[in-house]
Design a protein around this motif. Structure first.
Motif, PDB file in Angstrom:
ATOM      1  N   SER A 146       1.872  10.970  -9.014  1.00  0.00           N
ATOM      2  CA  SER A 146       1.052  11.334 -10.173  1.00  0.00           C
ATOM      3  C   SER A 146       0.379  12.692  -9.982  1.00  0.00           C
ATOM      4  O   SER A 146      -0.023  13.327 -10.948  1.00  0.00           O
ATOM      5  N   TYR A 147       0.276  13.141  -8.727  1.00  0.00           N
ATOM      6  CA  TYR A 147      -0.262  14.472  -8.415  1.00  0.00           C
ATOM      7  C   TYR A 147       0.846  15.493  -8.186  1.00  0.00           C
ATOM      8  O   TYR A 147       0.580  16.635  -7.808  1.00  0.00           O
ATOM      9  N   ALA A 156       0.826  -1.210   0.000  1.00  0.00           N
ATOM     10  CA  ALA A 156       0.000   0.000   0.000  1.00  0.00           C
ATOM     11  C   ALA A 156       0.860   1.260   0.000  1.00  0.00           C
ATOM     12  O   ALA A 156       0.538   2.240  -0.682  1.00  0.00           O
ATOM     13  N   VAL A 157       1.964   1.244   0.731  1.00  0.00           N
ATOM     14  CA  VAL A 157       2.877   2.389   0.766  1.00  0.00           C
ATOM     15  C   VAL A 157       3.488   2.618  -0.614  1.00  0.00           C
ATOM     16  O   VAL A 157       3.584   3.754  -1.088  1.00  0.00           O
ATOM     17  N   CYS A 158       3.883   1.548  -1.289  1.00  0.00           N
ATOM     18  CA  CYS A 158       4.442   1.674  -2.648  1.00  0.00           C
ATOM     19  C   CYS A 158       3.409   2.258  -3.611  1.00  0.00           C
ATOM     20  O   CYS A 158       3.730   3.137  -4.414  1.00  0.00           O
ATOM     21  N   VAL A 159       2.186   1.774  -3.522  1.00  0.00           N
ATOM     22  CA  VAL A 159       1.115   2.289  -4.374  1.00  0.00           C
ATOM     23  C   VAL A 159       0.845   3.751  -4.038  1.00  0.00           C
ATOM     24  O   VAL A 159       0.678   4.586  -4.937  1.00  0.00           O
ATOM     25  N   VAL A 171      -8.466  17.922  -3.942  1.00  0.00           N
ATOM     26  CA  VAL A 171      -7.297  17.158  -4.402  1.00  0.00           C
ATOM     27  C   VAL A 171      -7.061  15.979  -3.464  1.00  0.00           C
ATOM     28  O   VAL A 171      -6.829  14.845  -3.915  1.00  0.00           O
ATOM     29  N   ALA A 172      -7.140  16.217  -2.156  1.00  0.00           N
ATOM     30  CA  ALA A 172      -6.973  15.130  -1.188  1.00  0.00           C
ATOM     31  C   ALA A 172      -8.035  14.050  -1.409  1.00  0.00           C
ATOM     32  O   ALA A 172      -7.739  12.852  -1.329  1.00  0.00           O
ATOM     33  N   ASP A 231      -8.311   7.643  -5.761  1.00  0.00           N
ATOM     34  CA  ASP A 231      -7.399   6.921  -6.651  1.00  0.00           C
ATOM     35  C   ASP A 231      -6.646   5.822  -5.902  1.00  0.00           C
ATOM     36  O   ASP A 231      -6.465   4.716  -6.426  1.00  0.00           O
ATOM     37  N   LEU A 232      -6.234   6.121  -4.689  1.00  0.00           N
ATOM     38  CA  LEU A 232      -5.525   5.128  -3.891  1.00  0.00           C
ATOM     39  C   LEU A 232      -6.429   3.932  -3.596  1.00  0.00           C
ATOM     40  O   LEU A 232      -6.019   2.778  -3.739  1.00  0.00           O
TER      41      LEU A 232
END
Length: 102
Positions: free
Chosen positions: A30-31, A20-23, A69-70, A76-77
């Motif tokens: 990307s932002y 999850a941290v890597c993702v 944005v958050a 997305d996450l």
């Protein structure tokens, strides 16, 4: 880039939270932002928190230009991680936990 807030304890993480941290790092990038981990096994959480078993991570959100944005980053996450993860936008961070639904 992935960063740890001073004092964050990273020993004992589950492989699912490491994924999850890597993702998260990729989504933040990307932002156009660094991904800052603000809590893993450290900090004060509820007695049933998955932080204590290495199955949760908190990510900084104050770096984003707006709440929208958050919200987009959190959405997305969640889309990238799938149904076995809960991604919650809190007032000052994104909380991600691995909690299989099987």
């Amino acid at each position: 880039m992935l960063k740890l807030k001073a004092g964050v304890v990273a020993q004992g993480l589950s492989t699912e939270i490491m994924l999850a941290v890597c993702v998260a790092q990729s989504v933040y990038a990307s932002y156009g932002h660094d991904c800052v981990i603000t809590s893993l096994l450290d900090g004060t959480h509820s007695s049933t928190s998955l932080h204590y078993s290495g199955n949760a991570v908190d990510l900084r959100t104050r770096i984003f230009e707006s709440t929208s944005v958050a919200e987009s980053v959190a959405r997305d996450l969640g889309d990238c991680l799938g149904a076995d993860y809960d991604v919650v936008l809190e007032s000052d961070h994104i909380h991600v936990e691995y909690q299989p639904k099987r």
